[in-house]
Design a protein around this motif. Structure first.
Motif, PDB file in Angstrom:
ATOM      1  N   GLN A  29       0.927  -1.323  -0.056  1.00 20.13           N
ATOM      2  CA  GLN A  29      -0.416  -0.266   0.339  1.00 20.13           C
ATOM      3  C   GLN A  29       0.982   1.095   0.330  1.00 20.13           C
ATOM      4  O   GLN A  29       1.397   1.307   0.952  1.00 20.13           O
ATOM      5  N   ILE A  31      -1.032   4.289  -0.384  1.00 16.10           N
ATOM      6  CA  ILE A  31      -2.177   5.186   0.174  1.00 16.10           C
ATOM      7  C   ILE A  31      -3.373   4.134   0.969  1.00 16.10           C
ATOM      8  O   ILE A  31      -3.510   3.071   0.216  1.00 16.10           O
ATOM      9  N   GLN A  32      -3.248   4.506   2.277  1.00 12.54           N
ATOM     10  CA  GLN A  32      -4.431   3.983   2.475  1.00 12.54           C
ATOM     11  C   GLN A  32      -6.308   4.757   3.134  1.00 12.54           C
ATOM     12  O   GLN A  32      -5.261   6.098   3.899  1.00 12.54           O
ATOM     13  N   ASP A  35      -5.477   7.918   5.766  1.00 16.19           N
ATOM     14  CA  ASP A  35      -3.449   8.158   5.896  1.00 16.19           C
ATOM     15  C   ASP A  35      -3.712   9.824   5.705  1.00 16.19           C
ATOM     16  O   ASP A  35      -4.735  10.242   4.586  1.00 16.19           O
ATOM     17  N   ILE A  36      -2.704  10.830   5.534  1.00 20.70           N
ATOM     18  CA  ILE A  36      -2.761  12.361   5.823  1.00 20.70           C
ATOM     19  C   ILE A  36      -2.260  11.537   4.216  1.00 20.70           C
ATOM     20  O   ILE A  36      -0.705  11.206   4.740  1.00 20.70           O
ATOM     21  N   VAL A  37      -2.324  11.857   2.855  1.00 23.61           N
ATOM     22  CA  VAL A  37      -2.217  12.337   2.289  1.00 23.61           C
ATOM     23  C   VAL A  37      -0.902  13.775   1.535  1.00 23.61           C
ATOM     24  O   VAL A  37      -1.428  14.781   1.379  1.00 23.61           O
ATOM     25  N   GLU A  38       0.420  13.290   1.527  1.00 20.18           N
ATOM     26  CA  GLU A  38       1.220  14.311   1.200  1.00 20.18           C
ATOM     27  C   GLU A  38       1.928  14.485  -0.004  1.00 20.18           C
ATOM     28  O   GLU A  38       2.951  15.004  -0.145  1.00 20.18           O
ATOM     29  N   SER A  72      -2.724   9.556  -6.714  1.00 22.85           N
ATOM     30  CA  SER A  72      -2.609   9.639  -5.546  1.00 22.85           C
ATOM     31  C   SER A  72      -3.610   9.839  -5.065  1.00 22.85           C
ATOM     32  O   SER A  72      -4.377   9.767  -6.089  1.00 22.85           O
ATOM     33  N   ARG A  82      -8.258  13.714   4.592  1.00 22.60           N
ATOM     34  CA  ARG A  82      -7.961  12.108   4.867  1.00 22.60           C
ATOM     35  C   ARG A  82      -7.662  11.277   3.588  1.00 22.60           C
ATOM     36  O   ARG A  82      -8.736  12.194   2.963  1.00 22.60           O
ATOM     37  N   ALA A  83      -7.257  10.210   3.726  1.00 22.33           N
ATOM     38  CA  ALA A  83      -7.854   9.543   1.836  1.00 22.33           C
ATOM     39  C   ALA A  83      -9.350   9.187   1.581  1.00 22.33           C
ATOM     40  O   ALA A  83      -9.726   8.513   3.243  1.00 22.33           O
ATOM     41  N   ASN A  86      -7.754   3.959  -1.256  1.00 23.29           N
ATOM     42  CA  ASN A  86      -6.310   3.179  -0.901  1.00 23.29           C
ATOM     43  C   ASN A  86      -5.332   3.300  -2.806  1.00 23.29           C
ATOM     44  O   ASN A  86      -6.198   3.009  -3.595  1.00 23.29           O
ATOM     45  N   ASN A  88      -2.124   1.175  -4.334  1.00 28.05           N
ATOM     46  CA  ASN A  88      -1.662  -0.406  -3.637  1.00 28.05           C
ATOM     47  C   ASN A  88      -1.017  -0.644  -4.743  1.00 28.05           C
ATOM     48  O   ASN A  88      -1.207   0.235  -6.281  1.00 28.05           O
TER      49      ASN A  88
END
Length: 180
Positions: A29, A31-32, A35-38, A72, A82-83, A86, A88
């Motif tokens: 993964q 991004i789940q 998550d905080i996405v940066e 992304s 927040r995400a 996902n 992967n």
């Protein structure tokens, strides 16, 4: 990038210095949900998928990202949320990771590079619109044929149950399409 904007060697080196090369294994993964996405990811090799799983445990794939594509959770990235999806690895993947703050810094310092990012965003919007219209107007068989026509490499790169999830059909239905 250089297909859209002219860069000197020094500019290219400066931009490239902001990308972080990363390697991921199949099913890993990036991004789940929650998550905080940066970051966003540029695919050098392999394939990523962007997906959600609904309450009935059915997977819905929004995007496959193959070589030279970006992935992304853009809603989370651009809105500081927040995400909601996902991301992967469908296969082992090599990516270049670009932090949102670094992309903004590059665009502020090298205004002509903004053109590339605008072009890329516009292209993503056009692709999304085409996908939505296809889901609304085309039958599943037509969507499958168009997908295989546009991206023939997907057939051997992506497991069939994931192609079915992208098309919104069962694996059995996908098997019938493949026999036609």
């Amino acid at each position: 990038m250089e297909q859209q904007v002219s860069l000197s060697d020094a500019e290219f080196d400066y931009i490239f210095a902001h990308f972080k090369p990363l390697s991921f294994k199949k099913k890993e993964q990036l991004i789940q949900i929650g998550d905080i996405v940066e970051n966003e990811y540029f695919v050098l090799s392999g394939c990523l998928s962007t997906y959600v799983v609904n309450d009935a445990q059915k997977m819905h794939i929004l995007q496959f990202a193959m070589t030279t594509w970006w992935a992304s959770d853009y809603q989370a990235l651009y809105k500081n949320e927040r995400a909601t999806v996902n991301v992967n690895c469908v296969s082992d993947a090599e990516v270049l990771c670009l932090a949102d703050k670094d992309r903004e810094k590059i665009c502020t310092e090298l205004h002509h590079v903004e053109r590339f990012f605008r072009w890329r965003s516009n292209g993503g919007y056009v692709s999304l619109q085409k996908r939505i219209l296809s889901l609304l107007n085309d039958d599943a068989q037509s969507r499958y044929e168009e997908l295989m026509y546009q991206y023939p490499a997907l057939y051997n790169l992506v497991p069939k149950h994931l192609i079915a999830a992208y098309l919104g059909v069962s694996r059995e239905t996908l098997s019938r399409f493949q026999r036609v």
